[in-house]
Structures are given as structure tokens and as C-alpha cells.
Design an enzyme around this catalytic site. Sequence first.
Site, PDB file in Angstrom:
ATOM      1  CG  ASN A 226      73.748 -38.855  52.158  1.00 27.81           C
ATOM      2  OD1 ASN A 226      73.347 -39.897  51.645  1.00 27.81           O
ATOM      3  ND2 ASN A 226      72.965 -38.045  52.855  1.00 27.81           N
TER       4      ASN A 226
ATOM      5  CE  LYS B  33      71.563 -35.611  50.484  1.00 27.92           C
ATOM      6  NZ  LYS B  33      71.066 -34.263  50.656  1.00 27.92           N
TER       7      LYS B  33
ATOM      8  CG  HIS C 210      70.329 -36.839  56.012  1.00 23.80           C
ATOM      9  ND1 HIS C 210      69.393 -36.087  55.353  1.00 23.80           N
ATOM     10  CD2 HIS C 210      71.537 -36.436  55.559  1.00 23.80           C
ATOM     11  CE1 HIS C 210      70.020 -35.269  54.513  1.00 23.80           C
ATOM     12  NE2 HIS C 210      71.319 -35.465  54.622  1.00 23.80           N
TER      13      HIS C 210
ATOM     14  CD  GLU D  81      67.869 -35.118  52.088  1.00 22.85           C
ATOM     15  OE1 GLU D  81      68.284 -36.259  51.815  1.00 22.85           O
ATOM     16  OE2 GLU D  81      68.437 -34.077  51.688  1.00 22.85           O
TER      17      GLU D  81
ATOM     18  CD  GLU E  15      74.323 -33.166  56.333  1.00 21.55           C
ATOM     19  OE1 GLU E  15      75.178 -33.283  55.450  1.00 21.55           O
ATOM     20  OE2 GLU E  15      73.228 -33.750  56.297  1.00 21.55           O
TER      21      GLU E  15
ATOM     22  N   GLY F 173      71.314 -29.062  49.560  1.00 21.15           N
ATOM     23  CA  GLY F 173      70.763 -29.151  48.205  1.00 21.15           C
ATOM     24  C   GLY F 173      70.291 -27.817  47.653  1.00 21.15           C
TER      25      GLY F 173
ATOM     26  CB  SER G  32      75.555 -26.298  49.226  1.00 28.04           C
ATOM     27  OG  SER G  32      74.160 -26.470  49.042  1.00 28.04           O
TER      28      SER G  32
END
Length: 258
Positions: free
Chosen positions: A13, A15, A98, A100, A170, A176, A216
Amino acid sequence: MNINKKKTVIAGNWKMNKTPIETKNFFKDIIPVTTTSKCDIILCVPYIDISYAVKETKGSNIKIGAQNCHWEESGAFTGEVSAKMLKSIDTQYVIIGHSERRLYFAETDTTVNKKIKAALKENLKVILCVGESLEERENDTTNEVVSRQTKVALKGITINQIENIIIAYEPLWAIGTGKTATAEQADETCTFIREIISHLYNRSAAENIVIQYGGSMNSKNAQELLSKPNINGGLIGGASLNANEFVEIINIANSGNV
Ligand code: 13P
């Protein structure tokens, strides 16, 4: 359960990273190394890069995905892109839900469900993301949160359609941050998600669904995570931006030790 561990799916991904030129260079670097890959490889790239990525990967075993879509086919939704539009440029996958998107763009379990339905209608495959925040984990509500997210997302999705869905677990606190869930924590929640699928559909659907871990993941920890019985792949953010690093993870997935 007799989990189908033969199906390992390594997805990147990107992003909001990489221009079209950077996209072309990335694929030029990885395609020669991935032609003999046994595991499935997906790269979910920014909208603007999709056509370039599709062109570069034509005839290879790499599949290209988007990172979001709207649930309507068209209309007055400034700045949005529909599943139909994605399909029209040969996108094969789309990430939905996701964290985010949920956190910064007010995505809810209900809009996630609508988007999944829109994507499947256009014959796109879906990577559905679920996962708890640090606070939710500390309050011991991980299972509650993941269960709600999964059940609402899959409302109205048939047993035939579930074959076109990958679930990515996730945990938000691992994204991150460099802080990976331990392989045991990741496997435990992936096992729990598989039980939800068994409950919603049946045992065979649960055994065959691909459940990835994301947060990560990199070439240092991939071996341990991927070798867990209930994890059949990774959704990789930062480490998918670097061709060498991404190829290393693919090699680990292909090594036969996972
Ligand atoms: P990182 O691998 O950068 O933690 O991101 C994970 C992720 O959000 C993939 O969707």
C-alpha cells in the site's frame, strides 16, 4: 481448521507516495525478480499512478490495486473516483476501510460496506482493512472492535462474493510506528477474524479466506509473522516503497518456510 496456507498474498500500500515516473522505475526494478513468484503480489498505488502501473506490469504476475473508491457509479462527488472508473482502467483490487481513511476522512463501517458492494459489483477484488486503536487494545476491546468492523463491512455479502475479499488485520498502533504487533498477537486476532468468517459463512470459507497482517511489516519481521498458521500474507506500507525491501519480503514468502 485446515487453513489454506498455500495462498500467500503480499500486497503493498503505497499510500500518498510516488509520481508516475517513480512508479515506472519501481516496476522496472521488481518485475524481473518477481516472474517466478509463487505468492500473489499486489501493489495498491495512488489513482494517478494506476494506468502507468497497469502498463508496466502487463503480462507479469503483479496485480494493481487502488486504495479507495466511492460507492456510487458517477455523480456530483467532487474529488471522488468510482469503482466503475477503476475497473475501466484495468484495476484489479481496491483497499477498502483502511484506518487512515476511517481516521482522517470520516469513513464509517457503513460506508465501508457500501464501498465493498460497489467494488464487487464492478468485479474488483477487495482488501478490507480492520483493526483496533491502542486505546481499544488497552481497554481489552480488540475483539469487539474487529468483530463489529468485520460484520458490518460484510453485511449482505454472499458466500460466493466472499471469495473475492481479502481481510487485512492492521492494528492502528502498529501502522507507520515501527512497532509491530508480536507474531502471537497478530496471529491471535487473525484467528479470531477467521472464526467470525466461519460463523458468518462456513468453515470452508473461513479456511480459504486470505487474512493478512499489516503494520510495520518489513524484511526483518516478515518471516516470523508469515509463518504463523493464521496469517496468509501482508499488507505492507513503508517497506513496499523500496523495491529491494519489497522483493526481499516476496522472497521470504516464496521461501517455503512460511
Ligand atoms: P506500514 O507498513 O508503513 O506500517 O503501513 C501499514 C499499512 O497501513 C498498510 O496498509
